[in-house]
Scaffold this motif. Structure first.
Motif: not given
Ligand code: MG
Ligand code: YNC
Length: 388
Positions: A139-141, A143-151
């Motif tokens: 899970c990514v908050h 407000k922080l989506r689509s910034k390549r945090l998931a990888p």
């Molecule tokens: Mg992200």
């Protein structure tokens, strides 16, 4: 197309037609000394946090992150609302690793903004029992989506799994990634049709009135099968025997021992519930059924804030027909105020779904293995694994 997943040891779409690729691990393990020692870097404002789920304040933060930012349906009408007690149960099975409960927080505010978890499991694929991680609660908050945090989260959990000398994983997702081993559908059985219609979960059928609908889904007040009762601690050995014999029939299934059964199947209020049939004559345990409790928040409804949903878990019938057993499961779920009973089309579930008035949902659940190829995949009915 998949900048991250193309770099990972998973079945790639381009290899789907290649019959020369063997079943089993895609890459061999690397020596533990070659596993990266340091956490992957995060953007400067954030830091890793290994979560202690025995800490009630931390558990409350995780609950809140997920309650506000975790999985929603396609129309954004409902969002999973895993309870704190459920999260503790899901994330602390026998021999769990605390290092696999991975948070990301803002350095300054200390606010938890992302999470991913793994728990250890033995999963059998054909005749190969493999130590795996079950990965969940990515899970990514918002407000922080689509910034390549998931990888980054996925690479970090992979590193920590490798540090335990484990090289395979199992996970599910609602989206298509390279490459599902199978694709399942949820089916839904209304227990409280009036509320389900009010919140927009279901609709009144054509030529149906509310009172006809309520009658259609009406259930008896008490289970019908003689000897049907809740599972207790003294039943662990018998349930383990039943379940092991049954799961052996499927191509991919967990390899449960008594310690696992005690954790995953012994009833815990509003988390997991299990029932069995004890023969009134021989006192033999012949059948077993279980479900877990996962409410959903109802977004934007004036009358209701949550839906109480039961999810079919592991069921075994040897004497009581499966359809009759599951009808009793519906009856006890109704008696315990669940609004809906959900089941995937895995194992032998197809044999009772239509007859017991489940309807097919929209949206699919894709099952994946990491670093383990199952050429051509399997059918949902060949899958004996339910992830939470
Ligand atoms: Mg992200
Ligand atoms: C997903 N659900 O494809 P590509 S299920 C895996 N599972 O990569 P960004 C996912 N990968 O395509 P966002 C994924 N969703 O470019 C997206 N991705 O190669 C991939 N939603 O990253 C995606 N929870 O950070 C793309 O995307 C890349 O900011 C894009 O974050 C995604 O728990 C997410 O649905 C899901 O919180 C965190 O949307 C966010 O959108 C979110 O730019 C709501 O990421 C909640 C939600 C997912 C529930 C789950 C299982 C996760 C499995 C992860 C894979 C585990 C692999 C095995 C590891 C151990 C190995 C060993 C040994």
């Amino acid at each position: 197309r998949h900048k991250f997943w193309e770099t990972q040891p998973v079945g790639q779409f381009r290899d789907a037609a290649d019959a020369s690729l063997p079943n089993g691990p895609i890459e061999p393990p690397t020596p533990l000394s070659e596993v990266r020692a340091d956490p992957y870097p995060l953007p400067a404002a954030f830091e890793w946090l290994t979560c202690d789920l025995d800490d009630d304040a931390l558990l409350a933060d995780l609950y809140s992150l997920l309650a506000h930012n975790y999985v929603e349906d396609d129309e954004n009408m409902f969002r999973f609302n895993y309870s704190p007690a459920f999260l503790r149960w899901a994330l602390k099975p026998p021999s769990f690793f605390r290092a696999w409960h991975i948070g990301v927080r803002a350095k300054e505010s200390k606010k938890l903004v992302a999470f991913i978890s793994g728990v250890p499991a033995r999963i059998r694929a054909r005749d190969d029992v493999v130590r795996m991680a079950e990965i969940n609660f990515l899970c990514v908050h918002k407000k922080l989506r689509s910034k390549r945090l998931a990888p980054v989260l996925i690479r970090e959990v992979t590193r920590r799994v490798h540090q335990e000398n484990i090289w395979q994983a199992a996970y599910t997702a609602g989206i298509v990634l390279p490459t599902p081993i199978t694709t399942c559908r949820y089916w839904h059985r209304s227990l409280n049709p009036k509320k389900l219609i009010d919140v927009g979960f279901s609709r009144l059928g054509p030529r149906m009135t509310m009172s006809r609908t309520v009658r259609l889904y009406k259930l008896p007040d008490a289970p019908l099968t003689p000897g049907f009762r809740r599972m207790e601690l003294r039943d662990v050995a018998a349930v383990t025997r039943l379940l092991r014999a049954y799961l052996a029939r499927f191509v991919v299934a967990p390899d449960f021992d008594e310690v696992d059964v005690e954790h995953w199947l012994l009833p815990q209020e509003d988390v997991v519930d299990s029932y069995l049939v004890e023969s009134p004559e021989t006192h033999e345990v012949t059948d077993f059924c279980s479900f877990y409790t996962l409410p959903s928040s109802v977004l934007n409804n004036a009358n209701y804030a949550t839906l109480k949903a039961a999810y079919s878990y592991y069921n075994v019938s040897t004497k009581t027909p499966l359809q009759q057993l599951m009808n009793d499961a519906l009856i006890v779920a109704k008696r315990n105020n669940y609004d809906v009973f959900n089941a995937l089309d895995v194992m032998e579930n197809e044999s009772f779904l239509k007859e017991l008035k489940f309807g097919p949902g929209d949206g699919q659940l894709h099952y994946y293995l990491y670093n383990y190829r199952i050429r051509n995949g399997i059918k949902p009915s060949e899958l004996g694994l339910v992830l939470l």
